[in-house]
Motif scaffolding. Structure first.
Motif, PDB file in Angstrom:
ATOM      1  N   ALA A 129     -48.969  55.326  49.589  1.00 50.67           N
ATOM      2  CA  ALA A 129     -49.032  54.905  50.995  1.00 50.67           C
ATOM      3  C   ALA A 129     -49.772  53.579  51.127  1.00 50.67           C
ATOM      4  O   ALA A 129     -49.382  52.716  51.920  1.00 50.67           O
ATOM      5  CB  ALA A 129     -49.713  55.986  51.831  1.00 50.67           C
ATOM      6  N   ALA A 130     -50.840  53.404  50.344  1.00 50.63           N
ATOM      7  CA  ALA A 130     -51.587  52.151  50.379  1.00 50.63           C
ATOM      8  C   ALA A 130     -50.721  50.996  49.882  1.00 50.63           C
ATOM      9  O   ALA A 130     -50.784  49.886  50.419  1.00 50.63           O
ATOM     10  CB  ALA A 130     -52.854  52.269  49.536  1.00 50.63           C
ATOM     11  N   TRP A 131     -49.915  51.253  48.865  1.00 42.24           N
ATOM     12  CA  TRP A 131     -49.018  50.214  48.363  1.00 42.24           C
ATOM     13  C   TRP A 131     -47.979  49.825  49.417  1.00 42.24           C
ATOM     14  O   TRP A 131     -47.723  48.640  49.640  1.00 42.24           O
ATOM     15  CB  TRP A 131     -48.337  50.686  47.094  1.00 42.24           C
ATOM     16  CG  TRP A 131     -47.227  49.768  46.640  1.00 42.24           C
ATOM     17  CD1 TRP A 131     -45.885  49.936  46.834  1.00 42.24           C
ATOM     18  CD2 TRP A 131     -47.374  48.525  45.952  1.00 42.24           C
ATOM     19  NE1 TRP A 131     -45.175  48.883  46.297  1.00 42.24           N
ATOM     20  CE2 TRP A 131     -46.073  47.997  45.757  1.00 42.24           C
ATOM     21  CE3 TRP A 131     -48.473  47.804  45.485  1.00 42.24           C
ATOM     22  CZ2 TRP A 131     -45.849  46.788  45.106  1.00 42.24           C
ATOM     23  CZ3 TRP A 131     -48.253  46.594  44.834  1.00 42.24           C
ATOM     24  CH2 TRP A 131     -46.951  46.101  44.655  1.00 42.24           C
ATOM     25  N   ARG A 132     -47.391  50.809  50.070  1.00 44.60           N
ATOM     26  CA  ARG A 132     -46.394  50.509  51.106  1.00 44.60           C
ATOM     27  C   ARG A 132     -47.020  49.714  52.248  1.00 44.60           C
ATOM     28  O   ARG A 132     -46.412  48.771  52.783  1.00 44.60           O
ATOM     29  CB  ARG A 132     -45.769  51.804  51.618  1.00 44.60           C
ATOM     30  CG  ARG A 132     -44.863  52.507  50.616  1.00 44.60           C
ATOM     31  CD  ARG A 132     -44.047  53.603  51.297  1.00 44.60           C
ATOM     32  NE  ARG A 132     -44.890  54.641  51.862  1.00 44.60           N
ATOM     33  CZ  ARG A 132     -45.271  55.737  51.216  1.00 44.60           C
ATOM     34  NH1 ARG A 132     -44.874  55.936  49.966  1.00 44.60           N
ATOM     35  NH2 ARG A 132     -46.031  56.642  51.805  1.00 44.60           N
ATOM     36  N   ALA A 133     -48.236  50.100  52.637  1.00 46.81           N
ATOM     37  CA  ALA A 133     -48.918  49.373  53.710  1.00 46.81           C
ATOM     38  C   ALA A 133     -49.204  47.934  53.277  1.00 46.81           C
ATOM     39  O   ALA A 133     -49.096  46.997  54.078  1.00 46.81           O
ATOM     40  CB  ALA A 133     -50.222  50.085  54.079  1.00 46.81           C
ATOM     41  N   TYR A 134     -49.562  47.766  52.009  1.00 43.46           N
ATOM     42  CA  TYR A 134     -49.824  46.426  51.483  1.00 43.46           C
ATOM     43  C   TYR A 134     -48.567  45.561  51.535  1.00 43.46           C
ATOM     44  O   TYR A 134     -48.611  44.405  51.982  1.00 43.46           O
ATOM     45  CB  TYR A 134     -50.335  46.544  50.052  1.00 43.46           C
ATOM     46  CG  TYR A 134     -50.348  45.244  49.278  1.00 43.46           C
ATOM     47  CD1 TYR A 134     -51.318  44.279  49.512  1.00 43.46           C
ATOM     48  CD2 TYR A 134     -49.377  44.988  48.300  1.00 43.46           C
ATOM     49  CE1 TYR A 134     -51.327  43.094  48.801  1.00 43.46           C
ATOM     50  CE2 TYR A 134     -49.378  43.807  47.586  1.00 43.46           C
ATOM     51  CZ  TYR A 134     -50.367  42.858  47.832  1.00 43.46           C
ATOM     52  OH  TYR A 134     -50.360  41.682  47.130  1.00 43.46           O
TER      53      TYR A 134
END
Length: 257
Positions: A129-134
């Motif tokens: 999820a953090a990667w997608r948000a990034y």
């Protein structure tokens, strides 16, 4: 050497990719920070002939722009060398403002898989999820920068009539192409053109971002060359941000109500 790796526990099954033997797999480190989004760090192999997305030697393979981008970079350097003294400091200042994740965004254009190494205490779904948000966040910011540089390019090209090197025009063209390549890589990530495989890494469990010894340990573990410098830059920016917030708060308290 470096952190480009290939493993067998995260398979690529997309048509046209799964049959290839020379998959481009990027190992990306997820480094959490308190109160702000994490850092995603990528560094190309130190033994590569051409550094993927190096800030000094950006590649543009697949777009047919590699030679043009390198030529523009040489022109920037030559222009800086021949520029009047009063222009050299602004050029150096512009170079310091290059995004810290430039290498990663450049490399996404040719990635087949991302191995996302994250601390063992961080669940895999949260890492994804953090990667997608990034990716979403950087896609928006890069699209904005691309538009700004596109607008600046028109008046910058008019400076060609002025005697001497058109430093502004060369720099704007160079950055416009770089933003375009980064946008393409981010679009690939948003469209699912490569797989993202979270992998727990106990070596990242320490306070890597704020502790220089921890950063050195992680850098040695992954055989990196630039992680400590990247995190030093982040620590300096964090301290400046804290000082600015304190100054603003003090100024606000000092104003009459």
């Amino acid at each position: 050497m470096g952190i480009d790796t290939v493993t067998d526990d995260c398979q690529v099954d997309r048509p046209g990719v799964s049959s290839r033997t020379n998959l481009r797999v990027l190992t990306v480190l997820l480094l959490p920070r308190e109160g702000v989004p994490p850092i995603f760090y990528y560094e190309p192999r130190l033994d590569e002939d051409e550094d993927e997305g190096d800030l000094e030697e950006p590649r543009a393979a697949g777009w047919g722009l590699r030679s043009r981008l390198r030529r523009l970079l040489r022109q920037v350097r030559q222009a800086e060398h021949h520029a009047p003294a009063w222009l050299r400091s602004p050029i150096k200042w512009l170079k310091t403002k290059l995004p810290a994740d430039e290498r990663l965004l450049m490399a996404l254009r040719s990635a087949d898989r991302i191995e996302l190494h994250h601390p063992s205490l961080l669940p895999a779904d949260r890492a994804e999820a953090a990667w997608r948000a990034y990716v979403d966040r950087r896609l928006r910011s890069r699209a904005l920068l691309f538009g700004i540089y596109l607008l600046i390019l028109i008046p910058a090209t008019l400076l060609t009539v002025v005697p001497g090197p058109n430093i502004l025009g060369i720099w704007v063209t160079y950055r416009l192409i770089a933003h375009g390549i980064a946008l393409y890589g981010l679009w690939r990530g948003r469209a699912g053109k490569f797989d993202v495989c979270p992998k727990q890494a106990d070596v990242l469990d320490g306070p890597v971002v704020v502790d220089r010894k921890e950063a050195d340990r992680v850098q040695r573990h992954y055989h990196l060359g630039g992680l400590t410098g990247r995190l030093k830059r982040d620590r300096v920016l964090a301290r400046l941000s804290v000082r600015r917030r304190k100054a603003e708060a003090a100024a606000g308290e000092g104003q009459p109500k």
